[in-house]
Motif scaffolding. Sequence first.
Motif, mmCIF file in Angstrom:
data_model
loop_
_atom_site.group_PDB
_atom_site.id
_atom_site.type_symbol
_atom_site.label_atom_id
_atom_site.label_comp_id
_atom_site.label_asym_id
_atom_site.label_seq_id
_atom_site.Cartn_x
_atom_site.Cartn_y
_atom_site.Cartn_z
ATOM 1 N N PHE A 199 -14.320 25.606 -39.428
ATOM 2 C CA PHE A 199 -13.536 25.218 -38.257
ATOM 3 C C PHE A 199 -14.276 24.081 -37.563
ATOM 4 C CE2 PHE A 199 -16.227 27.069 -34.976
ATOM 5 C CZ PHE A 199 -16.975 27.976 -35.718
ATOM 6 N N ALA A 200 -13.532 23.357 -36.715
ATOM 7 C CA ALA A 200 -14.117 22.199 -36.041
ATOM 8 C C ALA A 200 -14.447 22.544 -34.593
ATOM 9 C CB ALA A 200 -13.136 21.030 -36.081
ATOM 10 N N ALA A 201 -15.591 22.066 -34.123
ATOM 11 C CA ALA A 201 -15.966 22.180 -32.705
ATOM 12 C C ALA A 201 -16.741 20.899 -32.372
ATOM 13 C CB ALA A 201 -16.786 23.438 -32.460
ATOM 14 N N ASN A 202 -17.658 20.973 -31.410
ATOM 15 C CA ASN A 202 -18.444 19.770 -31.113
ATOM 16 C C ASN A 202 -19.940 20.107 -31.145
ATOM 17 O OD1 ASN A 202 -18.887 21.152 -28.745
ATOM 18 N ND2 ASN A 202 -17.616 19.807 -27.485
ATOM 19 N N GLU A 203 -20.764 19.140 -30.759
ATOM 20 C CA GLU A 203 -22.213 19.354 -30.837
ATOM 21 C C GLU A 203 -22.693 20.390 -29.828
ATOM 22 O OE1 GLU A 203 -24.283 18.379 -33.109
ATOM 23 O OE2 GLU A 203 -22.887 17.080 -34.196
ATOM 24 N N ARG A 204 -22.015 20.467 -28.695
ATOM 25 C CA ARG A 204 -22.370 21.460 -27.679
ATOM 26 C C ARG A 204 -22.244 22.882 -28.247
ATOM 27 N NH1 ARG A 204 -24.629 24.351 -23.930
ATOM 28 N NH2 ARG A 204 -23.248 25.368 -22.442
ATOM 29 N N PHE A 205 -21.236 23.108 -29.051
ATOM 30 C CA PHE A 205 -21.061 24.404 -29.698
ATOM 31 C C PHE A 205 -22.307 24.751 -30.516
ATOM 32 C CE2 PHE A 205 -19.646 26.945 -33.386
ATOM 33 C CZ PHE A 205 -19.080 28.032 -32.744
ATOM 34 N N GLY A 206 -22.879 23.708 -31.143
ATOM 35 C CA GLY A 206 -24.091 23.909 -31.941
ATOM 36 C C GLY A 206 -25.237 24.503 -31.134
ATOM 37 N N GLU A 207 -25.307 24.129 -29.839
ATOM 38 C CA GLU A 207 -26.360 24.694 -28.981
ATOM 39 C C GLU A 207 -26.093 26.166 -28.703
ATOM 40 O OE1 GLU A 207 -26.353 22.341 -25.382
ATOM 41 O OE2 GLU A 207 -26.367 20.468 -26.536
ATOM 42 N N LEU A 208 -24.804 26.512 -28.586
ATOM 43 C CA LEU A 208 -24.442 27.876 -28.186
ATOM 44 C C LEU A 208 -24.581 28.892 -29.312
ATOM 45 C CD1 LEU A 208 -21.271 26.959 -26.084
ATOM 46 C CD2 LEU A 208 -23.499 27.643 -25.188
ATOM 47 N N ILE A 209 -24.684 28.417 -30.563
ATOM 48 C CA ILE A 209 -24.752 29.371 -31.671
ATOM 49 C C ILE A 209 -26.190 29.674 -32.092
ATOM 50 C CG2 ILE A 209 -22.464 28.908 -32.632
ATOM 51 C CD1 ILE A 209 -23.924 27.100 -34.729
ATOM 52 N N ALA A 210 -27.155 29.109 -31.342
ATOM 53 C CA ALA A 210 -28.557 29.403 -31.653
ATOM 54 C C ALA A 210 -28.738 30.919 -31.672
ATOM 55 C CB ALA A 210 -29.452 28.760 -30.607
ATOM 56 N N GLY A 211 -29.322 31.435 -32.706
ATOM 57 C CA GLY A 211 -29.552 32.875 -32.784
ATOM 58 C C GLY A 211 -28.432 33.617 -33.495
#
Length: 642
Positions: free
Chosen positions: A608-620
């Motif tokens: 699925f598509a999101a943005n770079e900010r999403f990448g920060e939120l999936i840490a862990g």
Amino acid sequence: MHLSRRGFLLGTSLLAVRPALAAGDRTIRLRLLETSDLHMFVANYDYYHDKQDDTVGLSKVATLIALARGEARNSLLFDNGDIIQGSPLGDYIAQDGHLKQGETHPMFAAMNLLRYDAATLGNHEFNFGLSFLDLSLAGAKFPFVCANLDHVDGRSYVPPFLVLKREFTAEDGSRHTLRIGVIGFVPPQIMEWDRTHLAGKVRTTDIVEAARKHVPVLQRQCDVLVALSHSGIDTSPAKTGFENASFHLAEVPGIDVIFTGHSHRVFPGPDYAGRPGVDAARGTLAGIPAVMPGFWGSHLGLIDLVLTEQSGAWRVAEFNVEARPVYRREAGRVKSLTGVDTAVIAAIAPAHQATIDWVEQPVGQVAYSLNSYFSMLGSEPSLGVVNAAQTWYTAELVKDGKYASLPILSAAAPFKAGGLSPDSYVDIPPGPVALRQVADLYVYANTLVVVKITGAQVAEWLERSCGVFNQIDPAKGETVVQPLLRKSVPTYNFDVISGITYRIDLTQPERYDGGGKLLNANTHRVVDLRFDGKPINPAQEFLVVTNNYRSDGGGSFPGLDGSNVVLRAPDLNRDAVQRYLEAKGTLQEAPPPTWSFLPPSSPVTLSFAANERFGELIAGRSDITRIGQGLDGFTDYALRLG
Ligand code: MN
Ligand code: MG
């Protein structure tokens, strides 16, 4: 010479409809410009996040308009509707007393500066009621047309069409007065979507039916016929009451040019590639030049015509179609392609500042983050809070009435979950919540509506919601990446219902098609549907809180056609969220989860598509990984399920 049938038809159509330019023909080059779906975005400013935003704003399109006019000897400018509602500026002005009799609505103050030639009405023009619309239209110094909207007594609401007499300069320098016929259309669904405002006052007819009635009349009065169609492009077989009728409109003889809109997409462009009868590169629908200029001022639509005179009649000999963007994305970053027209910004300045002050007011606090990044992946708090607020509001309203004993469920969809833009997410950090953030959480000016339905109907509602997902094949295993979402289905048609719990089985085919028609009667994506911890009783009655769009047929959800409405609240859904936050002071705990995906029999990998900010939120989180740069500024991610 032998001609194939195809060659013969092609040859005839070129001769009959598009005569090639011959030496000595008198020619006029006419540039037609279109804005559409501006939705009260004038400044290059994001009211929801209080920052500059170079992807939006009439003030930016205005510089493209000036440029496009400078390049052409002859031009006309049109707007295609969805003008007065959208940004918080629109909500601010629509409040009681903020636009007085005799004052010019700030949007029209801005548009008047740009000297529009004509416009049509969009469906959102009706969101604040007819008296506010009339008050607003009084300030427009350009005419409106709409051929499929009448008062109930039969008078047209605005003229169905008009003829603009304009003097143009031909290529040989001679001057000619041409008659440009302009006809407009609005989706007939406004009677459902704004029933409260419109019932008993106006009525709509089918777009193509209205065109077949009026176009032959207009055609006799004009040299060039322009259709302003606040309607998208759907190439499936025509049916009465089509919402996105621009393609079938193009098949009505006599129309030379179609301006489209409503779907918030760009045409010509890849979104419409491969559809029969559509040339998504050249910009034609059934051979007729057509353009759709995005939304919120993202693009300017241009249709250049070369008109030739033959025995006193002007014909379209050649055309060129373009959608010019105000920005593009480079490596995920917005690169502005144009400046702003400061005069246009000045025209709205007092209202703009008043709106910023208004939306900065704090209304409450949250102890946890409210963001929409995970809305399509499982139950999450941003929709949970909307649903909790709607339930809270409705409980007060029904507590002493005849429905007081019925359980209250609540439905809400993620309006901003990526979709058309990688910037389009809600992202509210823990702490105070300003009104602008409430508006972000609930962007549409919908009104709160309560329906009474059975447990069985609740299940069908959710089945229709699940049309947003692709069917996943577990046999493909973990190494094959399968796209989670169907790009063609907007996230606003993914209702999450609270007060119950359920799981979604992605391995099943969708039960309903995009028009709400039962497709697979024997399959269910919604499983383990429980109320009060027990399997839901199909016969039990529930109140479900939703909005006027959904309750009255928006999105074609099974059984939702206005007939089971038991309560129409005087307030917006957004007002319910605001009051809930004000009443609670601080929201300490996220609402309980509602749904999750049923893990398939063997693990699968979903993209699925999101943005770079999403990448920060999936840490862990070990189940979500970044794949890499996607299309149009999105970043692609993979979810491992099972
Ligand atoms: Mn729109
Ligand atoms: Mg629209």
